[in-house]
Design a protein around this motif. Sequence first.
Motif, PDB file in Angstrom:
ATOM      1  N   GLN A   1      -3.659  12.887  -0.544  1.00 14.70           N
ATOM      2  CA  GLN A   1      -4.359  12.132  -1.585  1.00 14.70           C
ATOM      3  C   GLN A   1      -4.864  10.817  -0.990  1.00 14.70           C
ATOM      4  O   GLN A   1      -4.358  10.360   0.032  1.00 14.70           O
ATOM      5  CB  GLN A   1      -3.414  11.835  -2.752  1.00 14.70           C
ATOM      6  CG  GLN A   1      -2.952  13.070  -3.488  1.00 14.70           C
ATOM      7  CD  GLN A   1      -2.041  12.697  -4.650  1.00 14.70           C
ATOM      8  OE1 GLN A   1      -2.014  11.562  -5.100  1.00 14.70           O
ATOM      9  NE2 GLN A   1      -1.289  13.669  -5.130  1.00 14.70           N
ATOM     10  N   PRO A   2      -5.827  10.197  -1.637  1.00 19.67           N
ATOM     11  CA  PRO A   2      -6.297   8.893  -1.145  1.00 19.67           C
ATOM     12  C   PRO A   2      -5.177   7.857  -1.197  1.00 19.67           C
ATOM     13  O   PRO A   2      -4.313   7.901  -2.083  1.00 19.67           O
ATOM     14  CB  PRO A   2      -7.415   8.517  -2.120  1.00 19.67           C
ATOM     15  CG  PRO A   2      -7.766   9.764  -2.835  1.00 19.67           C
ATOM     16  CD  PRO A   2      -6.555  10.655  -2.799  1.00 19.67           C
ATOM     17  N   ASN A   3      -5.185   6.958  -0.231  1.00 17.95           N
ATOM     18  CA  ASN A   3      -4.188   5.888  -0.208  1.00 17.95           C
ATOM     19  C   ASN A   3      -4.411   4.925  -1.372  1.00 17.95           C
ATOM     20  O   ASN A   3      -5.543   4.694  -1.788  1.00 17.95           O
ATOM     21  CB  ASN A   3      -4.263   5.114   1.104  1.00 17.95           C
ATOM     22  CG  ASN A   3      -3.906   5.959   2.299  1.00 17.95           C
ATOM     23  OD1 ASN A   3      -3.305   7.017   2.162  1.00 17.95           O
ATOM     24  ND2 ASN A   3      -4.274   5.496   3.474  1.00 17.95           N
ATOM     25  N   GLU A   4      -3.326   4.378  -1.853  1.00 14.76           N
ATOM     26  CA  GLU A   4      -3.394   3.324  -2.874  1.00 14.76           C
ATOM     27  C   GLU A   4      -3.319   1.988  -2.146  1.00 14.76           C
ATOM     28  O   GLU A   4      -2.386   1.761  -1.365  1.00 14.76           O
ATOM     29  CB  GLU A   4      -2.213   3.440  -3.854  1.00 14.76           C
ATOM     30  CG  GLU A   4      -2.222   4.700  -4.685  1.00 14.76           C
ATOM     31  CD  GLU A   4      -3.253   4.679  -5.795  1.00 14.76           C
ATOM     32  OE1 GLU A   4      -3.790   3.605  -6.110  1.00 14.76           O
ATOM     33  OE2 GLU A   4      -3.522   5.757  -6.343  1.00 14.76           O
ATOM     34  N   ARG A   5      -4.282   1.121  -2.397  1.00 15.81           N
ATOM     35  CA  ARG A   5      -4.286  -0.191  -1.739  1.00 15.81           C
ATOM     36  C   ARG A   5      -3.164  -1.066  -2.271  1.00 15.81           C
ATOM     37  O   ARG A   5      -2.692  -0.888  -3.389  1.00 15.81           O
ATOM     38  CB  ARG A   5      -5.610  -0.904  -1.969  1.00 15.81           C
ATOM     39  CG  ARG A   5      -6.767  -0.201  -1.310  1.00 15.81           C
ATOM     40  CD  ARG A   5      -8.042  -0.981  -1.424  1.00 15.81           C
ATOM     41  NE  ARG A   5      -8.232  -1.575  -2.746  1.00 15.81           N
ATOM     42  CZ  ARG A   5      -9.376  -1.976  -3.236  1.00 15.81           C
ATOM     43  NH1 ARG A   5     -10.456  -1.845  -2.523  1.00 15.81           N
ATOM     44  NH2 ARG A   5      -9.465  -2.504  -4.425  1.00 15.81           N
ATOM     45  N   ARG A   6      -2.773  -2.036  -1.468  1.00 19.52           N
ATOM     46  CA  ARG A   6      -1.752  -2.978  -1.920  1.00 19.52           C
ATOM     47  C   ARG A   6      -2.317  -3.853  -3.038  1.00 19.52           C
ATOM     48  O   ARG A   6      -3.540  -4.004  -3.165  1.00 19.52           O
ATOM     49  CB  ARG A   6      -1.222  -3.816  -0.767  1.00 19.52           C
ATOM     50  CG  ARG A   6      -2.190  -4.826  -0.242  1.00 19.52           C
ATOM     51  CD  ARG A   6      -1.654  -5.532   0.978  1.00 19.52           C
ATOM     52  NE  ARG A   6      -1.391  -6.927   0.664  1.00 19.52           N
ATOM     53  CZ  ARG A   6      -0.733  -7.748   1.437  1.00 19.52           C
ATOM     54  NH1 ARG A   6      -0.256  -7.335   2.586  1.00 19.52           N
ATOM     55  NH2 ARG A   6      -0.537  -8.989   1.081  1.00 19.52           N
ATOM     56  N   ILE A   7      -1.421  -4.415  -3.826  1.00 24.46           N
ATOM     57  CA  ILE A   7      -1.821  -5.308  -4.908  1.00 24.46           C
ATOM     58  C   ILE A   7      -1.307  -6.694  -4.573  1.00 24.46           C
ATOM     59  O   ILE A   7      -0.113  -6.874  -4.291  1.00 24.46           O
ATOM     60  CB  ILE A   7      -1.250  -4.846  -6.266  1.00 24.46           C
ATOM     61  CG1 ILE A   7      -1.792  -3.464  -6.625  1.00 24.46           C
ATOM     62  CG2 ILE A   7      -1.593  -5.861  -7.358  1.00 24.46           C
ATOM     63  CD1 ILE A   7      -1.176  -2.865  -7.867  1.00 24.46           C
TER      64      ILE A   7
ATOM     65  N   ALA B   1       0.863  -1.192   0.000  1.00 26.11           N
ATOM     66  CA  ALA B   1       0.000   0.000   0.000  1.00 26.11           C
ATOM     67  C   ALA B   1       0.892   1.232   0.000  1.00 26.11           C
ATOM     68  O   ALA B   1       1.987   1.227   0.558  1.00 26.11           O
ATOM     69  CB  ALA B   1      -0.889  -0.007   1.235  1.00 26.11           C
ATOM     70  N   ILE B   2       0.426   2.286  -0.655  1.00 29.13           N
ATOM     71  CA  ILE B   2       1.201   3.526  -0.750  1.00 29.13           C
ATOM     72  C   ILE B   2       0.344   4.660  -0.207  1.00 29.13           C
ATOM     73  O   ILE B   2      -0.829   4.795  -0.552  1.00 29.13           O
ATOM     74  CB  ILE B   2       1.590   3.812  -2.212  1.00 29.13           C
ATOM     75  CG1 ILE B   2       2.429   2.667  -2.774  1.00 29.13           C
ATOM     76  CG2 ILE B   2       2.350   5.133  -2.313  1.00 29.13           C
ATOM     77  CD1 ILE B   2       2.669   2.752  -4.265  1.00 29.13           C
ATOM     78  N   LYS B   3       0.957   5.463   0.654  1.00 30.31           N
ATOM     79  CA  LYS B   3       0.255   6.611   1.219  1.00 30.31           C
ATOM     80  C   LYS B   3       0.859   7.882   0.647  1.00 30.31           C
ATOM     81  O   LYS B   3       2.066   8.086   0.696  1.00 30.31           O
ATOM     82  CB  LYS B   3       0.381   6.607   2.741  1.00 30.31           C
ATOM     83  CG  LYS B   3      -0.293   5.415   3.378  1.00 30.31           C
ATOM     84  CD  LYS B   3      -0.181   5.445   4.865  1.00 30.31           C
ATOM     85  CE  LYS B   3      -0.860   4.203   5.424  1.00 30.31           C
ATOM     86  NZ  LYS B   3      -0.875   4.180   6.865  1.00 30.31           N
ATOM     87  N   TYR B   4       0.017   8.710   0.068  1.00 29.85           N
ATOM     88  CA  TYR B   4       0.418   9.993  -0.472  1.00 29.85           C
ATOM     89  C   TYR B   4      -0.178  11.088   0.383  1.00 29.85           C
ATOM     90  O   TYR B   4      -1.373  11.040   0.698  1.00 29.85           O
ATOM     91  CB  TYR B   4      -0.065  10.168  -1.916  1.00 29.85           C
ATOM     92  CG  TYR B   4       0.516   9.178  -2.884  1.00 29.85           C
ATOM     93  CD1 TYR B   4       1.810   9.337  -3.344  1.00 29.85           C
ATOM     94  CD2 TYR B   4      -0.233   8.111  -3.352  1.00 29.85           C
ATOM     95  CE1 TYR B   4       2.355   8.438  -4.258  1.00 29.85           C
ATOM     96  CE2 TYR B   4       0.295   7.207  -4.260  1.00 29.85           C
ATOM     97  CZ  TYR B   4       1.587   7.384  -4.703  1.00 29.85           C
ATOM     98  OH  TYR B   4       2.124   6.503  -5.594  1.00 29.85           O
TER      99      TYR B   4
END
Length: 114
Positions: free
Chosen positions: A57-63, A51-54
């Motif tokens: 901005q909204p967090n990007e979920r892990r893949i 997961a990536i936190k910006y």
Amino acid sequence: MKYGNRKTECRQGHLHDSKAEARRCNELYLLKAAGEISGIQVQKRFELLPAIKYEGQPNERRIDYIADFVYTENGKVIVEDVKGKKTKDYIIKRKLFKAKYCKDNDRIKFRETK
């Protein structure tokens, strides 16, 4: 019901996404009973990207990539996927999986079956 597949239970009681996947599970357990493979895991999850936190901005979920089966054969870990239709998402995740887990690693092998 995706691509005409129906949830199907194998002899071990696992619920699979397709008849082909349930059939393959039955085959793998026969191979295990014969001593040809060991350590079968069903629907094992592998992280491809965290997961990536910006900030702001909204967090990007892990893949994740979820393998149909993982088992050991001749000292190697086999990650197996039963595929009929290869979607674009699947192809991308397969490439990411191979790049992260199989590249320069002779202990983990990826296998596709029908």
